[in-house]
Structure formats: structure tokens, C-alpha cells
Motif scaffolding. Structure first.
Motif: not given
Ligand code: GLA
Length: 335
Positions: A102, A105, A109, A187-189, A191-192, A309-310, A323-324
Motif C-alpha cells: 500500500p 501507508a 513504499s 492501518h489506522s485509517g 493519513a500521516r 499511519g499504521c 490488516g495485513w
């Protein structure tokens, strides 16, 4: 490798188990490369780096003599330009970028793209040299004075192992992750937000504390921070000193299967990031609290820079579905 031959490079994302905001002061971190990754495939040649991606509307087109990566467009081309400016390959590259990560996230990445691209462009140094050049690329591209954790975890990953990294001398000790422990990233939903400016401010605070106390990585007692007059600097330093101790504790407890000690350190890390380093948010706190109250969760905490973020959670197998689910994976490589 001759001109025109197809080159494929893979760069994994990373998740940090513990050791947050400690890399910039040469402290300890415990990340792992994960099985979500970015792949770059193409051919060397020409005098530009040209990359397309199914995730991006516009290609990145970067001249080999690019001067200022921070102003490259579109946005993702800044990271491509950063790597070109650091690696300075003698020939260009035309190819495609695909990813299972993602984007944006908090799973690095950008580091995954950077290390894969450096290899695709022919970078031939050691794993730590690869991490150094791509860390500089990230700093140039983003203007954020990030530490080396993300790029080094992506470059140096080992299947089945987390990496205890001493960010002062860059030594890496593989740490076995028990088979009956699952690693989930949720992910917290959120965005950072403000991640760049607040990150730089926190790094500067740690440097200011070190100007008075000396290197925080060499201090064992968090109470040493009490010598600082400034109340905010005191808390920032206390986080870094105590977090380094928690990394040591988890690196010992995890392979030994002492999951109670692992959980305790993860929970304490989040509390310290929330109260002393102040990089959490109410949304992250609520998610961490819910996960830590769930039967089968060993421990959960925010992971990465914070401000959204996460969250990473270590759990008993099958505990969470959200989540992942990630596994410790090999680092960046040419296929
Ligand atoms: C970001 C930076 C890393 C590290 C973390 C916080 O991910 O890129 O270098 O400082 O934040 O631990």
C-alpha cells in the motif's frame, strides 16, 4: 549485464517491531523486511530513467544529470530522481514499477522503490552502502531528515528473522521470530499528517538533548534525562533512552518465547511515543487500546513515524483478520 538485457529488481517494504525514533541518534531498532514488495523490471540504456506504473497516472522521466530531485514531477518522480542523483548511473533505464505494498501507508513504499531502483540501475555496493545511498535519496527527495532504518531493513531483510540494527555502527543481528507469533499491520485509517515537519522538529529536539547529555544511545538510565531543564526535551530524551532499552528487551525475549515480556515492551513503547515523544494521535491510541484489549494479542503499538499511519500487532496465530499479515522476508535483490 549487457545493454538491452532485461533487469528485474525487488525491494521489500518493512515494518518496525520496536525502536521508534531511535535511528537518527544512532540507537537500536528491530524492523523486518516484509513479503509485500515493489518490483522494477526493464532494460538499461539511453540517457534518461523512464518508469511507468499502473498505480500512477503519469510516468517518471528523469535525466541522468538531474540537479534537484525535490522539484521533480509528478510527485513519485522525486524518489526516482533522488536515487538517480545518488547512484549517478552511466546509462539510463526504461521499465515498469509494480507493487503489492500500500503506497504511503507507513510500510516504507518509498524505501522499497529506492532500493529496488538503485539495484536496477546497477548499484553494486554492500547492503549498508545500498541503505546509505537510498537514505540520502529519500532525504533529498522528501526534504525530511529521515534515519536509515527503512532503507536498511529493506536492503538487509532475512527470511524468518527480524533485524536488530545498531544504527550507530550499522551492525545487524538476526532475531528469530517464533513460528507461533503472527505479525499484523493495521492501518489506522488516518493519513500521516505533518509527518515531515514534525519529524524534523523531533530530530532537532533529540540533537538538542544530546548537546547537553551526550549521545543518548550510551545512556542506560532514563532518569538521566531529568538533568535537562527543558521539560519537553526531558520527555523527548526519556523516550529515546527508554526505547533503546525496550529494543534490547524484545530482542532477547522474542527468540526465547517470553511473549509476556515482548507484549509489555510493545505496550510501554506506545505509551512513551504517545506521552513523551508525542507522535501518536487519538485515532492511533484508540486502535492500539482496542487491539491490546483483544484476547490473543501479545502487544500492539504505532509503527513508523506516527502522526497517523499504521499499528503493528504481534498475536497468537489466527487472532486477527484485519490488516495485513506479514512475514519476515529476504531483502532487496536482483532476480
Ligand atoms: C520514519 C523514518 C525512519 C524512522 C521512523 C521512526 O519511518 O524514515 O528513519 O526514524 O520514522 O522510527
Amino acid at each position: 549485464m549487457s545493454d538491452g538485457e532485461r533487469v528485474t529488481a525487488v525491494g521489500p517494504g518493512r515494518v518496525n517491531l520496536i525502536g521508534e525514533h531511535t535511528d537518527s541518534s544512532g540507537g537500536l531498532v528491530l524492523p523486518l523486511a516484509i513479503d509485500l514488495a515493489t518490483t522494477i523490471s526493464g532494460t538499461r540504456g539511453g540517457d534518461e530513467v523512464v518508469l511507468v506504473s499502473p498505480d500512477e497516472a503519469h510516468p517518471a522521466v528523469v535525466a541522468l544529470d538531474v540537479a534537484d530531485p525535490a522539484i521533480a514531477t509528478p510527485g513519485w518522480a522525486r524518489y526516482v530522481a533522488g536515487v538517480v542523483a545518488q547512484v549517478r548511473p552511466s546509462e539510463g533505464f526504461v521499465g515498469e514499477v509494480t507493487t503489492t505494498l500500500p503506497i504511503g501507508a507507513g510500510l516504507s513504499s518509498s524505501a522499497a522503490l529506492e532500493v529496488a531502483l538503485a539495484l536496477a540501475l546497477g548499484f553494486e555496493g554492500s547492503v549498508t552502502e545500498l541503505a546509505r545511498v537510498t537514505q540520502l535519496a529519500e532525504q533529498q527527495a522528501s526534504g525530511v531528515p529521515c534515519g536509515i532504518m527503512d532503507q536498511l531493513a529493506s536492503a538487509a531483510g532475512i527470511a524468518g528473522r527480524a533485524l536488530l540494527i545498531d544504527c550507530h555502527d550499522l551492525t545487524i543481528t538476526p532475531i528469530a521470530v517464533p513460528d507461533d507469533v503472527e505479525i499484523r499491520v493495521i492501518h489506522s485509517g488516518q493519513a500521516r499528517q505533518l509527518a515531515g515537519s514534525a519529524y524534523a522538529e523531533r530530530t532537532a529536539s533529540v540533537a538538542a538533548a544530546e548537546a547537553e547529555l551526550g549521545p543518548l544511545r550510551l545512556i542506560e538510565d532514563p532518569g538521566t534525562a531529568d538533568a535537562l531543564d527543558d521539560e519537553v526535551l526531558r520527555r523527548r530524551a526519556r523516550h529515546v533512552i527508554s526505547e533503546n532499552a525496550r529494543v534490547r528487551a524484545v530482542a532477547a525475549a522474542l527468540p526465547a518465547g517470553d511473549l509476556a515480556a515482548v507484549g509489555e515492551a510493545l505496550v510501554a513503547s506506545h505509551t512513551s511515543l504517545r506521552d513523551d515523544f508525542e507522535v501518536s494521535t487519538p485515532v492511533l491510541d484508540a486502535l492500539v487500546d482496542r487491539l491490546n484489549a483483544t484476547e490473543g494479542v501479545i502487544g500492539a503499538r504505532l509503527t513508523g513515524a506516527g502522526f497517523g499511519g499504521c499499528v503493528v500487532a504481534l498475536t497468537r496465530p489466527g487472532t486477527l483478520q484485519e490488516g495485513w499479515l506479514v512475514t519476515p522476508s529476504p531483502g532487496a535483490r536482483l532476480l
